[in-house]
Design an enzyme around this catalytic site. Structure first.
Site, PDB file in Angstrom:
ATOM      1  N   LYS A 114      69.344 -31.250 -17.224  1.00 24.16           N
ATOM      2  CA  LYS A 114      69.184 -31.221 -15.761  1.00 24.16           C
ATOM      3  C   LYS A 114      69.438 -29.837 -15.182  1.00 24.16           C
ATOM      4  CE  LYS A 114      69.858 -36.083 -14.599  1.00 24.16           C
ATOM      5  NZ  LYS A 114      70.678 -37.094 -13.882  1.00 24.16           N
ATOM      6  N   HIS A 173      68.287 -40.634 -24.675  1.00 18.79           N
ATOM      7  CA  HIS A 173      69.089 -41.587 -23.890  1.00 18.79           C
ATOM      8  C   HIS A 173      68.296 -42.314 -22.813  1.00 18.79           C
ATOM      9  CE1 HIS A 173      69.375 -38.031 -21.272  1.00 18.79           C
ATOM     10  NE2 HIS A 173      69.750 -38.828 -20.301  1.00 18.79           N
ATOM     11  N   HIS A 174      67.059 -41.907 -22.578  1.00 17.15           N
ATOM     12  CA  HIS A 174      66.192 -42.644 -21.643  1.00 17.15           C
ATOM     13  C   HIS A 174      65.114 -43.451 -22.377  1.00 17.15           C
ATOM     14  CE1 HIS A 174      67.763 -41.461 -17.771  1.00 17.15           C
ATOM     15  NE2 HIS A 174      67.804 -40.199 -18.157  1.00 17.15           N
ATOM     16  N   HIS A 182      64.026 -33.597 -18.118  1.00 16.94           N
ATOM     17  CA  HIS A 182      65.353 -33.106 -18.512  1.00 16.94           C
ATOM     18  C   HIS A 182      65.720 -33.586 -19.914  1.00 16.94           C
ATOM     19  CE1 HIS A 182      66.839 -37.146 -17.342  1.00 16.94           C
ATOM     20  NE2 HIS A 182      67.905 -36.872 -18.090  1.00 16.94           N
ATOM     21  N   ASP A 240      75.231 -44.792 -19.357  1.00 14.83           N
ATOM     22  CA  ASP A 240      74.579 -44.005 -18.305  1.00 14.83           C
ATOM     23  C   ASP A 240      74.110 -44.888 -17.156  1.00 14.83           C
ATOM     24  OD1 ASP A 240      73.465 -41.754 -17.073  1.00 14.83           O
ATOM     25  OD2 ASP A 240      71.560 -41.968 -18.139  1.00 14.83           O
ATOM     26  N   ASP A 295      72.891 -35.283 -20.109  1.00 18.53           N
ATOM     27  CA  ASP A 295      72.076 -34.765 -19.006  1.00 18.53           C
ATOM     28  C   ASP A 295      72.070 -33.247 -18.933  1.00 18.53           C
ATOM     29  OD1 ASP A 295      70.976 -37.082 -17.988  1.00 18.53           O
ATOM     30  OD2 ASP A 295      72.600 -37.439 -16.565  1.00 18.53           O
TER      31      ASP A 295
END
Length: 318
Positions: free
Chosen positions: A181, A229-230, A205, A258, A178
């Site tokens: 962010k 990661h998303h 992000h 996560d 992250d």
């Protein structure tokens, strides 16, 4: 006499014949290549035990490594030799001596100077920690979350039988997932549920994080984690809509870590879900989080070892 064919190898190599009646510990090195002599000095005449003891740092450890070599027929470990950090790897093999006598055994070994890569690794891990501190400063509410992601990812990679280096790296670089962010910190800090437009900005992000580490040598895994990661197994994720094995393994691992931590932890806009409810969401979905979002093999490993992840969460909260 036993020797390597690779006389001109860029790493040091040596060989030693195992003579009947003489233990492997007392077997003397009978051949070294020029690189070995240049890098570590002359090892010819030393016993296998002496070399293993010197590299490992103690005679007791040398005996332990020798026992492992005997039982497995091969050996690999890291240590120090001639002031250098080295990777030692060897094997016991059989070969035909001259076509008349029965086959003989010998030990073939390679010793690689990894001092520069070791120092580079320390620098990379130091960079990772510095970036993590920056992310934590930008969003204190997810700072502890960042810490826990390393532990979850280490566990899941271990359960997946990933290579040792992969496990070591992901346990350092997962915390950067992250980092992007930092660029949307003002929105994340809002003490309420975000609007659709605000959420779309926050989603960037993943792009910002990827840009921050993309051109840093040695941080390729960190790039994959921050950028992917998303992404979701079924292709419904962002920023690129990758699916299945188009997504890097490290990102697939961090994705589960996560989401798990986000569900079981308090956020400014939500209460923590119970562990039972969180498991149910992973198994059945709740509309927002669905089982199809995750690598099915990793998800099964996660659920089969769910209590271990709960333990990490509980321990890291203290």
């Amino acid at each position: 006499m036993a020797k390597f064919d690779a006389d001109f190898a860029i790493f040091g190599v040596f060989a030693a014949d195992v003579v009947e009646g003489i233990s492997i510990a007392d077997t003397q090195i009978s051949y070294t290549n020029e690189s070995c002599i240049e890098l570590f000095g002359e090892l010819k005449g030393k016993t296998i035990l002496e070399v293993l003891s010197e590299i490992s740092g103690s005679r007791d450890k040398g005996h332990e490594l020798l026992d492992k070599c005997r039982s497995e027929g091969k050996l690999a470990f890291e240590g120090k030799l001639a002031g250098k950090i080295v990777k030692y790897h060897s094997r016991i093999i059989e070969y035909e001596a001259d076509g008349i006598h029965p086959s003989m055994k010998c030990i073939q070994a390679g010793i690689t100077d990894i001092t520069e890569s070791f120092i580079l690794k320390k620098l990379l891990y130091g960079t990772s920690k510095a970036l993590k501190r920056a992310a934590k400063a930008a969003d204190e509410d997810t700072g502890d979350h960042v810490e826990r992601i390393n532990h979850y990812s280490h566990l899941l990679a271990s359960l997946n039988n990933c290579e040792k280096q992969f496990i070591e790296d992901i346990s350092q670089f997962a915390q950067l997932h992250d980092i992007g962010k930092i660029n949307v910190a003002d929105i994340i800090r809002l003490p309420r549920k975000l609007t659709v437009d605000e959420m779309n900005i926050v989603k960037n992000h993943a792009v910002y994080g990827g840009i921050m580490v993309k051109d840093l040598t040695g941080l390729e895994m960190a790039y994959n984690i921050t950028h992917e990661h998303h992404e979701k197994w079924d292709g419904s994720g962002y920023p690129e809509g990758k699916r299945e094995e188009e997504i890097s393994l490290e990102a697939r691992i961090v994705a589960i870590a996560d989401v798990f931590d986000a569900l079981v932890s308090v956020r400014p806009y939500k209460k923590a879900f119970s562990y039972d409810r969180t498991r149910q969401i992973f198994e059945e979905g709740d509309g927002r989080v669905m089982p199809g979002h995750f690598d099915p093999n990793l998800l099964l490993l996660f659920l089969d070892n769910y209590e271990k992840f709960i333990k990490i969460h509980q321990t890291q909260l203290k």
